[in-house]
Design an enzyme around this catalytic site. Structure first.
Site, PDB file in Angstrom:
ATOM      1  N   ARG A  60       0.767  -1.244  -0.097  1.00 52.90           N
ATOM      2  CA  ARG A  60       0.047  -0.034   0.073  1.00 52.90           C
ATOM      3  C   ARG A  60       0.936   1.388  -0.113  1.00 52.90           C
ATOM      4  NH1 ARG A  60      -3.513  -1.994  -1.999  1.00 52.90           N
ATOM      5  NH2 ARG A  60      -5.616  -2.492  -1.291  1.00 52.90           N
TER       6      ARG A  60
ATOM      7  N   GLU B  76      -3.611   7.853  -5.317  1.00 56.36           N
ATOM      8  CA  GLU B  76      -3.956   7.463  -6.675  1.00 56.36           C
ATOM      9  C   GLU B  76      -5.092   7.778  -7.475  1.00 56.36           C
ATOM     10  OE1 GLU B  76      -1.542   3.322  -5.289  1.00 56.36           O
ATOM     11  OE2 GLU B  76      -3.536   3.362  -6.402  1.00 56.36           O
TER      12      GLU B  76
ATOM     13  N   HIS C 137      -0.463   0.704 -10.044  1.00 58.97           N
ATOM     14  CA  HIS C 137      -1.134  -0.385  -9.283  1.00 58.97           C
ATOM     15  C   HIS C 137      -1.561  -1.409 -10.327  1.00 58.97           C
ATOM     16  CE1 HIS C 137      -3.577  -0.193  -5.218  1.00 58.97           C
ATOM     17  NE2 HIS C 137      -3.575  -1.463  -5.694  1.00 58.97           N
TER      18      HIS C 137
END
Length: 316
Positions: free
Chosen positions: A231, A260, A279
């Site tokens: 994370r 993000e 991601h």
């Protein structure tokens, strides 16, 4: 775990809800597993009957209803849990599927890319420059992997198969764990960091891991490559930037960021010797959702807590 294990009788009569974003192939799988129709796009007053819900988020209107079980289509549950108090007594499970394999391949790809000087050769190609660069052997070097759960263990297993010594960092030291040569506690990681060629984070975001990688840990890395597939908010980005400038961190590969998506003007794009991959290391497949939901359903029917049940207090 989340709370008490739902009784099989309760599961048998619960309504089955799914978020509108859940794909049709997943809906068909859920109906096949449970033998009941899926209600998608639920809105209005909270259900009065016990219900099961599948999705990425739990709307406020459903948090006050008689929720029996929520199955998250994602592996990370930090956003889900931070959105509001978790309904008392409701089980929370998550989707992992083959994510560990995908993330392990991602990590190995960047490990080998560094050993084979792929970034340097790509830059030379752009300059039409011919210059030999010696390769580096991965075998015999050390990777320190933060997080010793299913994903961290999968990463360790694949790296270990390439002859890389793997040290896991978990809540407590253990003599052995799947895929790891050794596991140390988070308070005893300094010596392992000093010997690491690669430092890999698979950590979830919890109250204990926010900003976990800060000035002190980066200073102890001794030029290692830092790879974050956990994370983004577990990393103090200013501390990482400083460590990249001093050389305490040799390179960084960041699949996740605190915010993000990163805006084009974000300073993360200007970090030296860093690659950001949006991601994408372990994107969940529809098949993963169905397979993990089925495993949870079977476990509960047999009176067992599912392997992917989340401790809502810890956040993972």
């Amino acid at each position: 775990m989340s709370e008490n294990l739902p009784a099989p009788g309760l599961l048998a009569r619960a309504r089955l809800l799914a978020a509108p974003t859940v794909d049709a192939s997943v809906v068909r799988g859920l109906e096949r597993i449970t033998g009941r129709p899926v209600e998608q796009g639920f809105s209005g007053a909270p259900p009065e009957e016990p219900f099961i819900c599948v999705g990425a988020t739990l709307p406020d209107v459903l948090r006050v209803g008689p929720l029996v079980w929520f199955h998250s289509v994602n592996a990370g549950t930090d956003a889900l849990l931070s959105a509001g108090p978790w309904p008392s007594g409701a089980l929370l499970t998550r989707t992992v599927g083959r994510m560990g394999e995908r993330i392990a391949q991602y990590v190995l790809a960047w490990v080998l890319a560094g050993c084979q000087s792929v970034p340097e050769f790509a830059a030379q190609h752009e300059r039409a420059e011919w210059r030999r660069i010696p390769s580096e052997l991965a075998s015999g070097q050390t990777a320190v992997i933060y997080g010793t759960g299913r994903i961290g263990s999968a990463v360790a297993g694949l790296l270990r198969a390439c002859g890389i010594r793997t040290v896991g960092v978990g809540r407590a030291a253990r003599t052995a764990s799947t895929g790891f040569d050794r596991v140390v506690g988070a308070d005893d990681d300094a010596q392992s960091l000093a010997s690491a060629r690669w430092v890999v984070s698979t950590l979830p975001l919890t109250p204990a891991t926010g900003g976990f990688f800060g000035t002190d840990r980066f200073a102890g890395m001794g030029g290692a490559t830092f790879i974050n597939v956990g994370r983004g908010a577990t990393v103090d980005m200013r501390a990482l930037e400083a460590a990249l400038h001093t050389g305490a961190v040799g390179r960084a590969v960041l699949d996740v960021l605190p915010e993000e998506p990163a805006e084009p003007g974000d300073r993360c794009w200007r970090l030296p010797r860093t690659v950001i991959t949006s991601h994408s290391a372990g994107i969940t497949a529809d098949e993963d959702i169905v397979v993990d939901f089925a495993a949870c359903w079977k476990a509960m029917a047999e009176g067992r807590m599912p392997d992917t049940a989340v401790d809502v207090g810890r956040g993972y």
